[in-house]
Design a protein around this motif. Structure first.
Motif, mmCIF file in Angstrom:
data_model
loop_
_atom_site.group_PDB
_atom_site.id
_atom_site.type_symbol
_atom_site.label_atom_id
_atom_site.label_comp_id
_atom_site.label_asym_id
_atom_site.label_seq_id
_atom_site.Cartn_x
_atom_site.Cartn_y
_atom_site.Cartn_z
ATOM 1 N N GLN A 234 0.672 -1.033 0.102
ATOM 2 C CA GLN A 234 0.012 -0.078 0.004
ATOM 3 C C GLN A 234 0.702 1.187 -0.004
ATOM 4 O OE1 GLN A 234 -3.410 0.118 -0.630
ATOM 5 N NE2 GLN A 234 -3.263 -1.890 -0.679
ATOM 6 N N ARG A 235 2.083 1.452 0.798
ATOM 7 C CA ARG A 235 2.831 2.510 0.789
ATOM 8 C C ARG A 235 4.291 2.275 0.339
ATOM 9 N NH1 ARG A 235 1.675 4.647 6.859
ATOM 10 N NH2 ARG A 235 -0.487 4.632 6.793
ATOM 11 N N ARG A 236 4.767 1.003 0.088
ATOM 12 C CA ARG A 236 5.989 0.906 -0.442
ATOM 13 C C ARG A 236 5.956 -0.307 -1.646
ATOM 14 N NH1 ARG A 236 9.447 3.259 2.634
ATOM 15 N NH2 ARG A 236 11.277 2.396 1.873
ATOM 16 N N ILE A 237 7.011 -0.362 -2.246
ATOM 17 C CA ILE A 237 7.108 -1.351 -3.423
ATOM 18 C C ILE A 237 8.542 -2.111 -3.178
ATOM 19 C CG2 ILE A 237 5.277 -0.663 -5.107
ATOM 20 C CD1 ILE A 237 7.485 0.142 -6.815
ATOM 21 N N GLY A 238 8.505 -3.142 -3.604
ATOM 22 C CA GLY A 238 10.042 -3.798 -3.843
ATOM 23 C C GLY A 238 10.211 -4.268 -5.284
ATOM 24 N N VAL A 239 11.080 -3.387 -5.933
ATOM 25 C CA VAL A 239 11.435 -3.724 -7.321
ATOM 26 C C VAL A 239 12.142 -5.128 -7.491
ATOM 27 C CG1 VAL A 239 12.453 -2.637 -9.473
ATOM 28 C CG2 VAL A 239 11.020 -1.296 -7.950
ATOM 29 N N ARG A 240 11.863 -5.953 -8.231
ATOM 30 C CA ARG A 240 12.570 -7.242 -8.297
ATOM 31 C C ARG A 240 13.383 -7.495 -9.581
ATOM 32 N NH1 ARG A 240 9.086 -10.698 -8.941
ATOM 33 N NH2 ARG A 240 7.264 -9.754 -8.372
ATOM 34 N N VAL A 241 12.895 -6.512 -10.436
ATOM 35 C CA VAL A 241 13.586 -6.525 -11.871
ATOM 36 C C VAL A 241 14.232 -5.079 -12.312
ATOM 37 C CG1 VAL A 241 13.227 -7.250 -14.475
ATOM 38 C CG2 VAL A 241 11.876 -8.667 -12.501
ATOM 39 N N GLU A 242 15.615 -5.167 -12.665
ATOM 40 C CA GLU A 242 16.043 -3.818 -13.049
ATOM 41 C C GLU A 242 15.195 -3.313 -14.152
ATOM 42 O OE1 GLU A 242 20.436 -1.886 -13.693
ATOM 43 O OE2 GLU A 242 20.277 -4.272 -13.887
ATOM 44 N N PRO A 243 14.764 -1.946 -14.204
ATOM 45 C CA PRO A 243 14.254 -1.516 -15.477
ATOM 46 C C PRO A 243 15.097 -0.728 -16.159
ATOM 47 C CG PRO A 243 13.945 -0.061 -13.534
ATOM 48 C CD PRO A 243 14.690 -1.248 -12.897
ATOM 49 N N ARG A 244 14.572 -0.499 -17.394
ATOM 50 C CA ARG A 244 15.563 0.282 -18.278
ATOM 51 C C ARG A 244 14.877 1.616 -18.688
ATOM 52 N NH1 ARG A 244 12.847 -3.496 -21.441
ATOM 53 N NH2 ARG A 244 11.881 -2.814 -23.148
ATOM 54 N N VAL A 245 15.393 2.711 -18.886
ATOM 55 C CA VAL A 245 14.903 4.077 -19.515
ATOM 56 C C VAL A 245 13.905 3.798 -20.668
ATOM 57 C CG1 VAL A 245 15.390 6.274 -20.195
ATOM 58 C CG2 VAL A 245 16.863 5.284 -18.519
ATOM 59 N N GLY A 246 12.666 4.187 -20.558
ATOM 60 C CA GLY A 246 11.759 4.270 -21.549
ATOM 61 C C GLY A 246 10.858 2.901 -21.459
ATOM 62 N N GLN A 247 11.212 2.047 -20.558
ATOM 63 C CA GLN A 247 10.364 0.888 -20.615
ATOM 64 C C GLN A 247 8.845 1.298 -20.018
ATOM 65 O OE1 GLN A 247 12.095 -2.410 -17.946
ATOM 66 N NE2 GLN A 247 10.005 -2.672 -16.809
ATOM 67 N N GLY A 248 7.877 0.656 -20.888
ATOM 68 C CA GLY A 248 6.551 0.748 -20.411
ATOM 69 C C GLY A 248 5.901 1.944 -20.819
ATOM 70 N N VAL A 249 6.885 2.933 -21.442
ATOM 71 C CA VAL A 249 6.333 4.188 -21.917
ATOM 72 C C VAL A 249 6.092 4.504 -23.401
ATOM 73 C CG1 VAL A 249 7.028 6.756 -21.866
ATOM 74 C CG2 VAL A 249 7.713 5.136 -19.964
ATOM 75 N N LEU A 250 4.999 5.018 -23.687
ATOM 76 C CA LEU A 250 4.770 5.474 -25.087
ATOM 77 C C LEU A 250 5.095 7.281 -25.090
ATOM 78 C CD1 LEU A 250 3.566 4.994 -28.096
ATOM 79 C CD2 LEU A 250 1.464 5.409 -27.007
#
Length: 485
Positions: free
Chosen positions: A198-214
């Motif tokens: 609810q208040r925090r997330i734990g990122v388990r996969v390193e993201p890359r710039v532009g991922q999931g963005v149009l």
């Protein structure tokens, strides 16, 4: 004028000749309404010249200065026009309607008058492609399943309901697909790549710039040509223009076409019949053909064989017409109500044309408003063929559509045909594409021209003026009806 006969065809007849005004398109062998009208009815620009009405006597097509004489089939009698001669006369007598802005959806099937250039980026802003969390990719560098990177959730972004939003370093924002990317974020982590709280997330996969963005403008940038002039608007083009914020588009309007049939025996479908009367099928058939061509049709009740009555009806109908189509009443005799009336109120020419069915044809302009009128034979099959050959190209010229004429395809004839020389014959037929290629079969017919036979057809086989026989297995020219072009 040339000698005239009955507009009820009884003979038979029909090589194609070149045409300077509009070429007859031949495709490769077929593979294995808004009522809103323009403030000015016609475009203010020079129109193609109209041939003056000829004197009584023979009609012979002569080339204009600089033009090459059109080849003419040897079998066509002197004084008879070719199909191309009469079609050229019709097309020179009309011009495209003036364009004006019309509602976008009402413009379907019509060509755009000008290029349309995008005034915005599409999309207008960087937006999320997936539901998840907007973050700065650098803040989650090195994240793994065993060593997740934990971030506080500082807000939520939803499409259409959120104010401009920004995140600070090391934080995340919950985001829905289609929402604008918050300032400070450069990627969207899908929910499946994080431990969600609810208040925090734990990122388990390193993201890359532009991922999931149009990215803004990734679909179309400001200044990009979205639709070219002349492009016919279909659902996809309309969807694009709407996405660019366009609500009205400059197009030539749909022509308003009044259809009038003439005959003392004719009655409207559904009305009372006497022993010597017949239901009027031509008006409904031609009005339907007008609508199928993309124009607006107004069907008039049938008019008796009385030139004064026809003149009165025509005058009443002109107020809502850009173009008038009549059937019947073009004989020289007592049944020639249309001919007699138009000789009084229009610059009209009636001609014998090397066409079967449909030897008698008329075209002119009514003096009241300079409205074009095309006069077709009264026989239903002749009227339909004449519409296809002459009236349909005229309608497409009014709308700015090209090509004017329906393209022909080549198909293999499944049975032989005979024809008289001197007239181009259009034979109702059934066209189909099988695993062996395109085939066309003439509809069984008698000497009489019957609308029931026409109703069975989806094509017209074209038999040239100098051809007296086509054999089974020959490759023939075919007009496939009801096919968009």
């Amino acid at each position: 004028m040339v000698s005239e006969g009955s507009d009820n065809e009884t003979g038979s007849g029909p090589s194609r000749s070149a045409e300077p005004v509009v070429s007859e398109p031949v495709a490769q062998t077929a593979p294995a309404e808004s009522d809103e009208q323009p403030p000015a009815a016609r475009e203010e620009q020079p129109a193609p010249p109209v041939d003056p009405p000829p004197r009584e006597g023979r009609h012979v097509a002569h080339p204009r200065p600089g033009e090459v004489a059109r080849p003419r089939a040897q079998s066509i009698p002197d004084g008879m026009l070719t199909v191309e001669d009469h079609l050229e006369h019709v097309l020179r007598g009309i011009g495209p309607l003036a364009p004006y802005p019309q509602p976008l959806v009402e413009s379907i099937g019509l060509p755009v008058y000008d290029d349309h250039v995008s005034e915005i980026d599409l999309p207008r802003y960087d937006q999320a492609l997936v539901d998840g969390y907007a973050v700065a990719a650098l803040d989650a560098a090195g994240a793994t399943e065993t060593m997740p990177v934990t971030m506080p959730i500082t807000g939520e972004v939803q499409p259409g309901v959120s104010r401009p939003f920004a995140i600070s370093r090391g934080t995340a924002a919950r985001i829905t697909a289609g929402s604008p990317l918050p300032t400070g974020a450069d990627c969207v982590i899908p929910g499946s790549h994080a431990d969600q709280g609810q208040r925090r997330i734990g990122v388990r996969v390193e993201p890359r710039v532009g991922q999931g963005v149009l990215r803004a403008g990734s679909d179309m940038k400001v200044g990009t040509k979205a639709v070219e002039a002349g492009a016919v608007l279909g659902p996809r083009e309309i969807g694009l223009l709407a996405a660019l914020g366009v609500d009205r588009v400059g197009i030539r309007p749909r022509p308003r076409v009044v259809v009038i049939s003439v005959g003392g025996e004719l009655r409207e479908p559904g009305s009372h019949m006497s022993h010597d009367s017949a239901f009027d099928g031509n008006t409904s058939m031609l009005a339907a053909a007008v609508r199928a061509a993309g124009a607006i049709a107004y069907a008039s009740p049938p008019v008796p064989d009385d030139s004064a009555e026809f003149e009165r009806v025509l005058s009443d109908q002109l107020v809502r017409a850009d173009f008038v189509i009549t059937s019947g009443g073009i004989d020289q005799g007592h049944r020639g109500a249309v001919r007699r009336a138009l000789q009084r109120v229009a610059e009209a020419r009636f001609s014998e044309v090397g066409l079967y069915p449909g030897r008698l044809q008329g075209f002119g302009k009514v003096s009241d408003g300079n409205k074009p009128i095309i006069a077709l034979p009264g026989n239903s099959v002749a009227a339909y063929v004449s519409f296809e050959v002459f009236a349909l190209p005229a309608l497409r010229r009014l709308m700015g559509r090209s090509p004017y004429r329906r393209p022909m395809v080549h198909a293999v004839l499944t049975t032989g045909l005979e024809s008289f020389p001197g007239r181009r014959q259009y034979v109702p037929a059934v066209f189909e594409v099988t695993y062996r290629g395109a085939r066309v079969t003439p509809v069984p017919h008698s000497e009489e021209l019957r609308i029931s036979q026409l109703a069975q057809a989806n094509a017209l086989v074209v038999v040239g003026e100098d051809e007296t026989a086509l054999n089974k297995g020959d490759t023939v020219r075919t007009l496939v009806l009801d096919r968009p072009f």
